[in-house]
Design an enzyme around this catalytic site. Sequence first.
Site, PDB file in Angstrom:
ATOM      1  N   PRO A  10       0.888  -1.072  -0.127  1.00 17.56           N
ATOM      2  CA  PRO A  10      -0.019  -0.046  -0.120  1.00 17.56           C
ATOM      3  C   PRO A  10       0.980   1.271   0.018  1.00 17.56           C
ATOM      4  O   PRO A  10       1.828   1.365   0.586  1.00 17.56           O
ATOM      5  CB  PRO A  10      -0.886   0.122   1.284  1.00 17.56           C
ATOM      6  CG  PRO A  10      -0.320  -1.115   2.063  1.00 17.56           C
ATOM      7  CD  PRO A  10       0.548  -2.112   1.246  1.00 17.56           C
ATOM      8  N   ASN A  11       0.291   2.090  -0.776  1.00 22.22           N
ATOM      9  CA  ASN A  11       0.849   3.704  -0.905  1.00 22.22           C
ATOM     10  C   ASN A  11       2.085   3.908  -1.850  1.00 22.22           C
ATOM     11  O   ASN A  11       2.439   4.768  -2.015  1.00 22.22           O
ATOM     12  CB  ASN A  11       1.196   4.252   0.462  1.00 22.22           C
ATOM     13  CG  ASN A  11      -0.133   4.443   1.370  1.00 22.22           C
ATOM     14  OD1 ASN A  11      -1.245   5.041   0.964  1.00 22.22           O
ATOM     15  ND2 ASN A  11      -0.090   3.650   2.469  1.00 22.22           N
ATOM     16  N   TYR A  23      10.935   9.018   0.698  1.00 24.57           N
ATOM     17  CA  TYR A  23      10.735   8.013  -0.227  1.00 24.57           C
ATOM     18  C   TYR A  23      11.338   8.496  -1.642  1.00 24.57           C
ATOM     19  O   TYR A  23      11.496   7.783  -2.687  1.00 24.57           O
ATOM     20  CB  TYR A  23       9.395   7.600  -0.353  1.00 24.57           C
ATOM     21  CG  TYR A  23       8.909   6.733   0.786  1.00 24.57           C
ATOM     22  CD1 TYR A  23       9.513   5.758   1.334  1.00 24.57           C
ATOM     23  CD2 TYR A  23       7.918   7.169   1.629  1.00 24.57           C
ATOM     24  CE1 TYR A  23       8.961   5.023   2.354  1.00 24.57           C
ATOM     25  CE2 TYR A  23       7.618   6.809   2.757  1.00 24.57           C
ATOM     26  CZ  TYR A  23       7.807   5.621   3.112  1.00 24.57           C
ATOM     27  OH  TYR A  23       7.734   5.110   4.424  1.00 24.57           O
ATOM     28  N   ASN A  74       8.057  -5.610  -1.358  1.00 25.66           N
ATOM     29  CA  ASN A  74       8.163  -4.667  -0.627  1.00 25.66           C
ATOM     30  C   ASN A  74       6.780  -4.481   0.038  1.00 25.66           C
ATOM     31  O   ASN A  74       5.837  -3.888  -0.410  1.00 25.66           O
ATOM     32  CB  ASN A  74       8.256  -3.081  -1.286  1.00 25.66           C
ATOM     33  CG  ASN A  74       8.457  -1.929  -0.154  1.00 25.66           C
ATOM     34  OD1 ASN A  74       8.079  -1.982   0.914  1.00 25.66           O
ATOM     35  ND2 ASN A  74       9.107  -0.829  -0.448  1.00 25.66           N
ATOM     36  N   GLU A  98      12.640  -9.503   1.008  1.00 21.58           N
ATOM     37  CA  GLU A  98      12.006  -8.244   1.574  1.00 21.58           C
ATOM     38  C   GLU A  98      12.751  -7.097   1.243  1.00 21.58           C
ATOM     39  O   GLU A  98      14.152  -7.062   1.587  1.00 21.58           O
ATOM     40  CB  GLU A  98      11.936  -8.386   3.022  1.00 21.58           C
ATOM     41  CG  GLU A  98      10.908  -7.366   3.629  1.00 21.58           C
ATOM     42  CD  GLU A  98      11.240  -7.499   5.112  1.00 21.58           C
ATOM     43  OE1 GLU A  98      11.443  -8.670   5.688  1.00 21.58           O
ATOM     44  OE2 GLU A  98      10.550  -6.552   5.746  1.00 21.58           O
TER      45      GLU A  98
HETATM   46  C1  DQA Z   1       8.432   1.128   3.382  1.00 26.18           C
HETATM   47  C2  DQA Z   1       8.523   1.151   5.043  1.00 26.18           C
HETATM   48  C3  DQA Z   1       7.387   0.936   5.659  1.00 26.18           C
HETATM   49  O1  DQA Z   1       7.515   1.194   6.936  1.00 26.18           O
HETATM   50  C4  DQA Z   1       6.222   1.822   5.097  1.00 26.18           C
HETATM   51  O2  DQA Z   1       4.967   1.762   5.637  1.00 26.18           O
HETATM   52  C5  DQA Z   1       6.193   1.938   3.723  1.00 26.18           C
HETATM   53  C6  DQA Z   1       7.390   1.775   2.860  1.00 26.18           C
HETATM   54  C7  DQA Z   1       9.780   1.449   2.644  1.00 26.18           C
HETATM   55  O3  DQA Z   1       9.779   0.995   1.683  1.00 26.18           O
HETATM   56  O4  DQA Z   1      10.603   2.039   3.201  1.00 26.18           O
HETATM   57  O5  DQA Z   1       4.906   1.956   3.121  1.00 26.18           O
HETATM   58  O6  DQA Z   1       8.259  -0.248   3.201  1.00 26.18           O
END
Ligand code: DQA
Length: 158
Positions: A10-11, A23, A74, A98
């Site tokens: 998500p996101n 990010y 991810n 991961e």
């Molecule tokens: C993430 C880190 C996670 O804590 C976060 O919820 C994300 C992105 C990362 O790629 O740094 O959505 O997985």
Amino acid sequence: MKTVLVLNGPNLGRLGIRQPDVYGHETFDDLAKLCRETGRRFGLHVEVRQTDDEAEMIRWVHDAVDQRTPVVLNPAAFTHYSYALRDALAQRTAPLIEVHISNPAAREEFRHTSVVAGVATGTIAGFGLMSYTLALQAVAELLTEADAAPPGRPPMPP
Ligand code: DQA
């Protein structure tokens, strides 16, 4: 050519807009292109997907398990709480890396726990989009090692 799935939770479809200080400025399309190009360098066919839906993610993992497809994942926020995703991943039949763009260990307390890490081959975090290219390199090397195993040697654990 071996297929590798790059699955994003998500996101992550909002890369470039979402918290660029954390990010970066590159978009999800940039990420997808980078993964496909990296795959080509290693002789892998890379398919990149993103979902905000836990059920859809779990279906993709089940398909990967059934087809023995390596996965770079991810899990985004699912990392920290989705036992359902962990249970799906625990069935894996091929390497599972991961990845995280940021370094969750250096962020808020709730990000310090990954319920996924214990069933993954390994974790790469904190290198920006390079986390994905490093993970694809790891998959390529694991597949090469598996192919090179002499006959009769017990197969490497996935
Ligand atoms: C993430 C880190 C996670 O804590 C976060 O919820 C994300 C992105 C990362 O790629 O740094 O959505 O997985």
